[in-house]
Motif scaffolding. Structure first.
Motif, short mmCIF file in Angstrom:
data_model
loop_
_atom_site.label_atom_id
_atom_site.label_comp_id
_atom_site.label_asym_id
_atom_site.label_seq_id
_atom_site.Cartn_x
_atom_site.Cartn_y
_atom_site.Cartn_z
N LYS A 135 0.28 24.07 -14.46
CA LYS A 135 0.72 25.45 -14.27
C LYS A 135 1.76 25.86 -15.31
O LYS A 135 1.78 27.00 -15.77
N MET A 136 2.64 24.91 -15.67
CA MET A 136 3.72 25.24 -16.61
C MET A 136 3.21 25.41 -18.04
O MET A 136 3.83 26.12 -18.83
N ILE A 137 2.13 24.73 -18.40
CA ILE A 137 1.65 24.82 -19.78
C ILE A 137 0.37 25.64 -19.90
O ILE A 137 -0.27 25.66 -20.94
N ALA A 138 0.01 26.35 -18.81
CA ALA A 138 -1.17 27.21 -18.87
C ALA A 138 -0.94 28.32 -19.90
O ALA A 138 0.16 28.88 -20.00
N ILE A 139 -1.97 28.64 -20.67
CA ILE A 139 -1.87 29.61 -21.76
C ILE A 139 -2.76 30.81 -21.47
O ILE A 139 -3.97 30.67 -21.27
N ASP A 140 -2.14 31.99 -21.41
CA ASP A 140 -2.88 33.24 -21.34
C ASP A 140 -3.32 33.60 -22.77
O ASP A 140 -2.47 33.67 -23.67
N PRO A 141 -4.60 33.84 -23.01
CA PRO A 141 -5.04 34.13 -24.39
C PRO A 141 -4.50 35.45 -24.93
O PRO A 141 -4.58 35.67 -26.15
N GLU A 142 -3.96 36.30 -24.08
CA GLU A 142 -3.43 37.59 -24.54
C GLU A 142 -1.98 37.76 -24.06
O GLU A 142 -1.69 38.60 -23.20
N PRO A 143 -1.02 36.98 -24.58
CA PRO A 143 0.39 37.16 -24.19
C PRO A 143 0.91 38.50 -24.71
O PRO A 143 0.39 39.06 -25.67
N VAL A 152 1.13 16.38 -12.06
CA VAL A 152 0.10 16.90 -12.96
C VAL A 152 -0.24 18.34 -12.61
O VAL A 152 -0.45 19.19 -13.48
N ASN A 153 -0.28 18.64 -11.31
CA ASN A 153 -0.59 20.00 -10.88
C ASN A 153 0.46 20.99 -11.40
O ASN A 153 0.11 22.06 -11.93
N VAL A 154 1.74 20.63 -11.27
CA VAL A 154 2.81 21.50 -11.77
C VAL A 154 2.78 21.58 -13.29
O VAL A 154 2.97 22.64 -13.88
N GLN A 155 2.53 20.45 -13.94
CA GLN A 155 2.46 20.45 -15.40
C GLN A 155 1.37 21.41 -15.89
O GLN A 155 1.59 22.17 -16.85
N ILE A 205 0.82 -1.21 0.00
CA ILE A 205 0.00 0.00 0.00
C ILE A 205 0.86 1.26 0.00
O ILE A 205 0.56 2.23 -0.72
N ALA A 206 1.94 1.28 0.77
CA ALA A 206 2.75 2.49 0.91
C ALA A 206 3.31 2.97 -0.43
O ALA A 206 3.18 4.16 -0.76
N PRO A 207 3.91 2.11 -1.26
CA PRO A 207 4.39 2.60 -2.57
C PRO A 207 3.26 3.11 -3.47
O PRO A 207 3.45 4.08 -4.20
N ILE A 208 2.09 2.46 -3.41
CA ILE A 208 0.97 2.93 -4.22
C ILE A 208 0.55 4.33 -3.80
O ILE A 208 0.31 5.22 -4.65
N MET A 209 0.50 4.58 -2.50
CA MET A 209 0.13 5.90 -2.00
C MET A 209 1.18 6.94 -2.41
O MET A 209 0.84 8.07 -2.78
N MET A 210 2.44 6.56 -2.38
CA MET A 210 3.50 7.49 -2.79
C MET A 210 3.37 7.85 -4.26
O MET A 210 3.51 9.01 -4.64
N VAL A 211 3.09 6.85 -5.10
CA VAL A 211 2.94 7.11 -6.53
C VAL A 211 1.74 8.03 -6.78
O VAL A 211 1.81 8.95 -7.61
N ILE A 212 0.65 7.83 -6.06
CA ILE A 212 -0.53 8.68 -6.23
C ILE A 212 -0.20 10.13 -5.86
O ILE A 212 -0.58 11.07 -6.59
N VAL A 213 0.51 10.32 -4.76
CA VAL A 213 0.87 11.68 -4.34
C VAL A 213 1.79 12.33 -5.36
O VAL A 213 1.59 13.49 -5.76
N PHE A 214 2.81 11.59 -5.81
CA PHE A 214 3.73 12.14 -6.81
C PHE A 214 2.99 12.46 -8.11
O PHE A 214 3.24 13.49 -8.74
N PHE A 215 2.08 11.60 -8.52
CA PHE A 215 1.32 11.83 -9.74
C PHE A 215 0.48 13.09 -9.62
O PHE A 215 0.43 13.91 -10.55
#
Length: 309
Positions: free
Chosen positions: A132-140, A127-130, A113-123
């Protein structure tokens, strides 16, 4: 009956060796730390990551930092359990070999269970950081059409007032500006990508031949440049200075030539740079989609060799 002296045991004999090994380890650690200069210590503090130079970059840095923290905590726990088992359950002279087929159900559940929970947290955080990094402002503030070709870069800067929003689904025939100025690298020249500080810049990535990868380490961001599609991301440089960029994808025999420099300057210096390119005649009503060394793959372009005129 004569006096008998106590005989040294193996444990007593091994004690000096352990002390010697511990002393050698401490000495080696101190020697390593003393050999590090200020720059090395700063690199260690940042876990070998470049200093973030954009508004978006700290998101990647925080993910990197806390991944290391999680890995170290996991390592300490695992090492601690290993050393505990070695010491606590070491074989003694009167011990019998324990049953080797017996299992421990709670322990097996834990290490499943512990490795599965770690993978879920890392995932989740990845995804949250990804996002933010690829967010597009329609008026750059600035849109740059980046072309990766075999084997150099072409940078097309939009000039004048934008004709519309930077729509996410535009094609090579629908650009945001009516005019562009450009800089093209070749086998003898490494191009410099000029960017204005504190402005949101959209990079639209094109390739006329094979998959490349556009990245600036100090921006803590890179993205594939794929034939037949236009990938895009945005960055807001926050520090005036000079940086380096390169292709992060092994794209062919001269992949190592795909280097470029990045120069983040004030808005006034950026405007003067664009005006200077226009005076040199490096301007076009559409972006150049292939520079001096571009070789297009059959079926992706009408030109078999060379760039767009």
């Amino acid at each position: 009956m004569g006096l008998q002296l106590p005989q040294p045991t193996a444990k007593r004999a091994a004690a000096p060796m352990r002390r010697l090994a511990t002393g050698a380890l401490i000495a080696a650690t101190l020697l390593f730390l003393s050999a590090c200069d200020a720059a090395d210590k700063d690199q260690i503090a940042r876990l070998a990551m470049p200093i973030p130079a954009t508004e978006q970059a700290p998101h990647t840095f925080e993910l990197w930092k806390w991944s290391w923290v999680a890995a170290m905590v996991t390592g300490v726990i695992v090492w601690g359990l290993i050393f505990y088992a070695v010491v606590k359950f070491r074989r003694r002279s009167d011990d019998e070999i324990p049953v080797q087929t017996r299992y421990n159900l709670p322990l097996e559940i834990f290490y499943t269970i512990a490795p599965i929970m770690m993978v879920i947290v890392f995932f989740y955080w990845t995804v949250n950081v990804q996002n933010k990094m690829i967010a597009i402002d329609p008026e750059p503030d600035v849109t740059i059409e980046v072309v990766g070709q075999q084997w150099q870069w072409t940078f097309n800067h939009g000039v004048g007032e934008p004709t519309g929003p930077a729509t996410p689904n535009y094609t090579d025939n629908e650009y945001r500006y009516d005019d562009y100025v450009y800089v093209v690298g070749d086998g003898d020249t490494i191009p410099t990508l000029w960017l204005p500080v504190d402005q949101t810049i959209q990079f639209n990535l094109h390739s006329p031949d094979v998959i490349h990868d556009f990245g600036v380490p100090s921006f803590l961001m890179k993205m594939d440049v794929v034939p037949g599609r236009i990938n895009r991301f945005q960055a807001t440089p926050t520090k005036i200075g000079e940086y380096v960029g390169k292709c992060f994808e092994l794209c062919g025999v001269d992949h190592s030539r795909m280097l470029f420099n990045v120069k983040v300057v004030s808005q006034a210096d950026y405007d003067a740079y664009l005006a200077d390119l226009a005076e040199q005649g490096a301007e076009s009503d559409t972006p150049l989609l292939g520079g001096a060394n571009a070789r297009t793959q059959a079926g992706l372009d009408d030109e078999s060799e060379g760039g767009q005129e």
